[in-house]
Design an enzyme around this catalytic site. Sequence first.
Site, PDB file in Angstrom:
ATOM      1  N   HIS A  67       0.801  -1.244  -0.118  1.00 51.04           N
ATOM      2  CA  HIS A  67       0.020   0.040  -0.091  1.00 51.04           C
ATOM      3  C   HIS A  67       0.966   1.365  -0.149  1.00 51.04           C
ATOM      4  CE1 HIS A  67      -3.442   2.459   1.703  1.00 51.04           C
ATOM      5  NE2 HIS A  67      -2.374   3.337   2.079  1.00 51.04           N
ATOM      6  N   GLU A  68       1.836   1.390   0.743  1.00 50.57           N
ATOM      7  CA  GLU A  68       2.857   2.611   0.867  1.00 50.57           C
ATOM      8  C   GLU A  68       3.458   2.690  -0.245  1.00 50.57           C
ATOM      9  OE1 GLU A  68       2.504   4.835   3.121  1.00 50.57           O
ATOM     10  OE2 GLU A  68       0.804   3.782   4.233  1.00 50.57           O
ATOM     11  N   HIS A  71       1.783   4.509  -2.929  1.00 48.72           N
ATOM     12  CA  HIS A  71       1.685   5.829  -2.446  1.00 48.72           C
ATOM     13  C   HIS A  71       3.178   6.430  -3.219  1.00 48.72           C
ATOM     14  CE1 HIS A  71      -1.724   6.428  -0.267  1.00 48.72           C
ATOM     15  NE2 HIS A  71      -1.508   5.636   0.540  1.00 48.72           N
TER      16      HIS A  71
HETATM   17 ZN   LIG Z   1      -2.500   5.162   2.533  1.00 50.58          ZN
END
Ligand SMILES: [Zn+2]
Length: 374
Positions: A67-68, A71
């Site tokens: 998830h990171e 980003h």
């Molecule tokens: Zn996030």
Amino acid sequence: MGTTIRIARIAGIPIHIHITWLIALFLVTWTLGVGYYPNEYPNWDGYLYWAAGGGSALLLFLSVLVHELAHSLVALDKGLPLSGITLFIFGGVSAIKLEAHTPGDEFWVAVVGPVTSLALAAAFALAGDLVSGAAVLSAILRYLAFINLFLALFNLVPGFPLDGGRVLRAAAWAITGNLAKATALAAGAGHVVAFLLMAWGVFQLFSGNLLGGVWTAFIGWFLHGAAESSRQEVAVQETFRGIKVSALMEPDPEYLSPDTPVGTFVREQVLHRGRRALPICDGNGLAGIISVSDVKVLPETLWDATTVSDIMTWSPLLCVAPDAEVTEALQLLSEHQVNQLMVVDGRTLVGLITRSHILDHLQFRQELGARGNR
Ligand SMILES: [Zn+2]
């Protein structure tokens, strides 16, 4: 952020683990090993609960990392520099060093996280169905599908600094054209979410769910702090927008020659005049900087036999150009945890800018602002 260990570098992005991550790993393993798995699947052998708990905890943190990474990769693609990803007790953070250039960039950097978690949820659900013959593996995969779906939905809650709050900020920024106002709005929503979480945590606590209650309350408390510091950070950036280093620096600073004994620096500058650091210049210009922390590693008996050039620090990272923005200087100060930067034009020392110069100015501006509002 305290004690971190670098574990890997993925696509050039350093990945750190904060010491509290180990606590989270243990807590998740424990909650799953003695709570969730025994309740859902009462017929397994005892050791399997712990194996499933530990495996799920590791895969959960891997999911948070993915998830990171999503980003971070989009941030890099939008030209926003990163200092890395840190996994800690409440999940992960991507440390993006600059604010997005446009609301569109902000939107994409934010929204890709929950979208990635949704995709992971779907992939784990599918994999869980494919291996439905293997009971334990399938149970782990189904749990991961559930938890990734939860992560996607939780992160979409519109309170800054959650991803949903960033989406809200991007929208408000696009509408008002004002980043500080948009941040204040999104951070305000973040405070509401944080207080609701804390209240829910306390409610859980009184209904007998001790661990869940404390956990929820702490996440609320953490979000509250994060919302507040993001708001302040943007307020500071707004205050300094367009102000150059040369406007706040101390011009023509004193400097030492390289052959000055360390003892002289300590007695005449540190003890007598309260200075914590001084630049060192030779015939060619700036050679380095000496500070109290450089002196600390040297035994006092050697102070007079050692020159400042023997222990000075030299790094181009501790220099800033006079026409750089003050926000750039602030960023360097906090990134390298130093109190002063040398202002350098080519190799010529033209000034010194310290944390206190910047903070004094900030306070002055805030006092003026406060008076203007009355
Ligand atoms: Zn996030």
